[in-house]
Design an enzyme around this catalytic site. Structure first.
Site, mmCIF file in Angstrom:
data_model
loop_
_atom_site.group_PDB
_atom_site.id
_atom_site.type_symbol
_atom_site.label_atom_id
_atom_site.label_comp_id
_atom_site.label_asym_id
_atom_site.label_seq_id
_atom_site.Cartn_x
_atom_site.Cartn_y
_atom_site.Cartn_z
ATOM 1 N N HIS A 112 -38.607 19.917 -18.482
ATOM 2 C CA HIS A 112 -39.670 18.958 -18.781
ATOM 3 C C HIS A 112 -40.208 18.409 -17.468
ATOM 4 C CE1 HIS A 112 -38.638 18.802 -23.087
ATOM 5 N NE2 HIS A 112 -37.368 18.762 -22.713
ATOM 6 N N ASP A 115 -47.221 14.784 -16.190
ATOM 7 C CA ASP A 115 -48.561 14.806 -15.589
ATOM 8 C C ASP A 115 -49.212 13.468 -15.889
ATOM 9 O OD1 ASP A 115 -51.306 15.026 -15.142
ATOM 10 O OD2 ASP A 115 -51.600 16.745 -16.480
ATOM 11 N N HIS A 117 -52.479 11.402 -15.783
ATOM 12 C CA HIS A 117 -53.922 11.538 -15.597
ATOM 13 C C HIS A 117 -54.449 10.520 -14.585
ATOM 14 C CE1 HIS A 117 -54.896 13.781 -19.631
ATOM 15 N NE2 HIS A 117 -53.914 14.354 -18.949
ATOM 16 N N HIS A 152 -48.400 13.004 -19.899
ATOM 17 C CA HIS A 152 -47.771 13.929 -20.851
ATOM 18 C C HIS A 152 -46.940 14.960 -20.112
ATOM 19 C CE1 HIS A 152 -50.642 17.207 -19.918
ATOM 20 N NE2 HIS A 152 -51.558 16.255 -19.854
ATOM 21 N N CYS A 153 -46.104 15.647 -20.867
ATOM 22 C CA CYS A 153 -45.314 16.742 -20.316
ATOM 23 C C CYS A 153 -46.213 17.963 -20.118
ATOM 24 C CB CYS A 153 -44.154 17.069 -21.263
ATOM 25 S SG CYS A 153 -42.909 18.168 -20.539
ATOM 26 N N HIS A 163 -44.821 20.845 -26.305
ATOM 27 C CA HIS A 163 -44.118 19.604 -25.932
ATOM 28 C C HIS A 163 -44.973 18.376 -26.256
ATOM 29 C CE1 HIS A 163 -40.774 21.262 -23.110
ATOM 30 N NE2 HIS A 163 -41.125 22.174 -24.010
ATOM 31 N N MET A 168 -44.406 14.295 -26.548
ATOM 32 C CA MET A 168 -44.268 13.931 -25.136
ATOM 33 C C MET A 168 -45.593 13.513 -24.508
ATOM 34 S SD MET A 168 -41.316 16.359 -23.562
ATOM 35 C CE MET A 168 -41.038 15.224 -22.214
ATOM 36 N N HIS A 273 -61.309 2.542 -35.932
ATOM 37 C CA HIS A 273 -62.117 1.535 -36.624
ATOM 38 C C HIS A 273 -61.158 0.490 -37.157
ATOM 39 C CE1 HIS A 273 -65.164 -0.180 -39.290
ATOM 40 N NE2 HIS A 273 -64.237 -0.185 -40.237
ATOM 41 N N GLU A 297 -68.541 -0.869 -34.164
ATOM 42 C CA GLU A 297 -67.892 -0.678 -35.463
ATOM 43 C C GLU A 297 -66.803 0.389 -35.387
ATOM 44 O OE1 GLU A 297 -71.622 1.908 -37.225
ATOM 45 O OE2 GLU A 297 -70.054 1.331 -38.608
ATOM 46 N N THR A 298 -67.130 1.520 -34.773
ATOM 47 C CA THR A 298 -66.193 2.635 -34.603
ATOM 48 C C THR A 298 -66.448 3.224 -33.233
ATOM 49 O OG1 THR A 298 -66.188 3.126 -36.965
ATOM 50 C CG2 THR A 298 -65.523 4.906 -35.518
ATOM 51 N N HIS A 324 -61.073 6.755 -38.289
ATOM 52 C CA HIS A 324 -62.053 6.764 -39.367
ATOM 53 C C HIS A 324 -62.571 8.160 -39.701
ATOM 54 C CE1 HIS A 324 -64.965 5.237 -42.206
ATOM 55 N NE2 HIS A 324 -64.602 3.993 -41.972
HETATM 56 CU CU CU1 Z 1 -41.471 18.532 -22.076
#
Ligand code: CU1
Length: 363
Positions: A112, A115, A117, A152-153, A163, A168, A273, A297-298, A324
């Protein structure tokens, strides 16, 4: 300095260990260890800070563990950061250094990594953190951009979507040092913050249509990846299971309180929403260097991103926070609840006549 494993995307599942990474020179800054908490809660933090940049230390333990993901007892061979889905949210300020120890439980069966962002270079840190069961690695990155960001992985090839779809993913919030602002530069504050991680799960069914169970993630892999290729999830949920945040698990708030809702989705687009409420200020793309939209609203959470919405509750009651696409909200699980206490405001809404038989004489 990179001394271990190169670009991750498309890499073989288990690259050979080359050497322990050389740790770069440590910046001469104060350090603070932060204890992470399970979502939807978020660890204590300052919204605006008068302190200078710091090194904030976090520890994430990867655990492969079976989890029940709905009310009928469907079991997922899950993979988690710190045992929760989503992984815990980390909060820092722009200019801080994020120092993460990523450890893998000795009972795990696969490599594992992570990352971010929000980080820059080396697959967001994935290239520097690929660990086998029983190993740990430490990465430090500078929080240069503000906003809410997914982590995330990213272990390589088909392991990446598998994963992630096994749980993950999590989020980081990088706050401006002087806090959040509206489009005119006026400071914005929140009384509470909740982190909702939305996930799509793919649980294979047997010939009778019943969800299958597996003894290990490896045993589940081929059926699961085959189902994932169809891009039709069996579950779309907040915080790891149907009902994780509804009913007695509803998130509390009070009338007059301003709540920051951070929402991430690592795979699919989502359309949050708040039924009976609004997004007073919404950073739809999740990046605080852009002015928030107002009165929504959304809004849209793009797959692979996180967004943030600020709302001041004005009436008491149960508020459903949904994706929604109501099919996903009601049939697949993407519903959460806020339970808001306080006094009702008749000016905003009142029941003029309770439901009853049509009074023909009145029409
Ligand atoms: Cu993983």
């Amino acid at each position: 300095m990179i001394t271990r494993r190169s670009t991750i995307v498309g890499a073989a599942l288990s690259a050979a260990f080359i050497a322990r990474p050389c740790l770069a020179q440590v910046p001469d800054l104060p350090r603070k260890k932060v204890d992470l908490v399970a979502p939807p809660l978020v660890h204590p933090h300052e919204q605006a800070t008068s302190n200078g940049p710091m090194i904030l230390e976090f520890r994430l333990l990867v655990e492969e563990k079976e989890r029940v993901i709905d009310e009928i007892g469907t079991r997922l061979q899950a993979m988690t950061f710190n045992g929760s889905i989503p992984g815990p949210m980390m909060v820092v300020h722009q200019g801080d250094f994020v120092e993460v120890t990523l450890a893998s439980a000795a009972t795990n069966t696969m490599p594992h990594n992570i990352d971010f962002h929000a980080a820059t270079g080396a697959s967001g840190g994935g290239d520097l953190t690929l660990i086998e069961p029983g190993e740990e690695a430490v990465i430090r990155w500078k929080a240069t951009r503000t906003g809410v960001f997914v982590y995330h992985c990213i272990p390589g090839g088909s392991m990446i979507p598998w994963h992630i779809a096994s749980g993950m993913a999590g989020a980081v919030m990088v706050l401006p040092r002087d806090g959040l602002k509206d489009g005119a530069g006026k400071p914005l504050h929140y009384d509470r913050v909740y982190y909702l991680g939305e996930n799509d799960f793919y649980v294979p069914r047997d010939a009778n249509g019943k969800f299958k169970t597996y003894a290990s993630p490896g045993e589940a892999f081929s059926d699961t990846i085959e189902l994932m290729h169809k891009l039709v999830p069996t579950h779309v949920v907040f915080n790891g299971r149907v009902g994780a945040l509804t009913g007695r698990n509803a998130m509390p708030a009070k009338v007059g309180e301003t709540v920051l809702i951070v929402h991430s989705q690592p795979d699919r687009d989502s359309r949050p929403h708040l039924i009976g409420g609004h997004g007073d200020y919404v950073w739809e793309t999740g990046k605080f260097s852009n002015p928030p939209e107002t009165g929504l609203e959304t809004w849209l959470i793009r797959g692979g991103s996180a967004g943030a919405a600020l709302y001041t509750f004005l009436e008491p009651g149960i508020y459903a926070y949904v994706n929604h696409n109501m099919i996903e909200a009601v049939e697949l699980g993407a519903t959460a609840h806020f339970k808001v206490e306080g006094a009702w405001n008749d000016d905003l809404m009142t029941q003029v006549m309770a439901p009853g038989p049509v009074n023909a004489a009145a029409h």
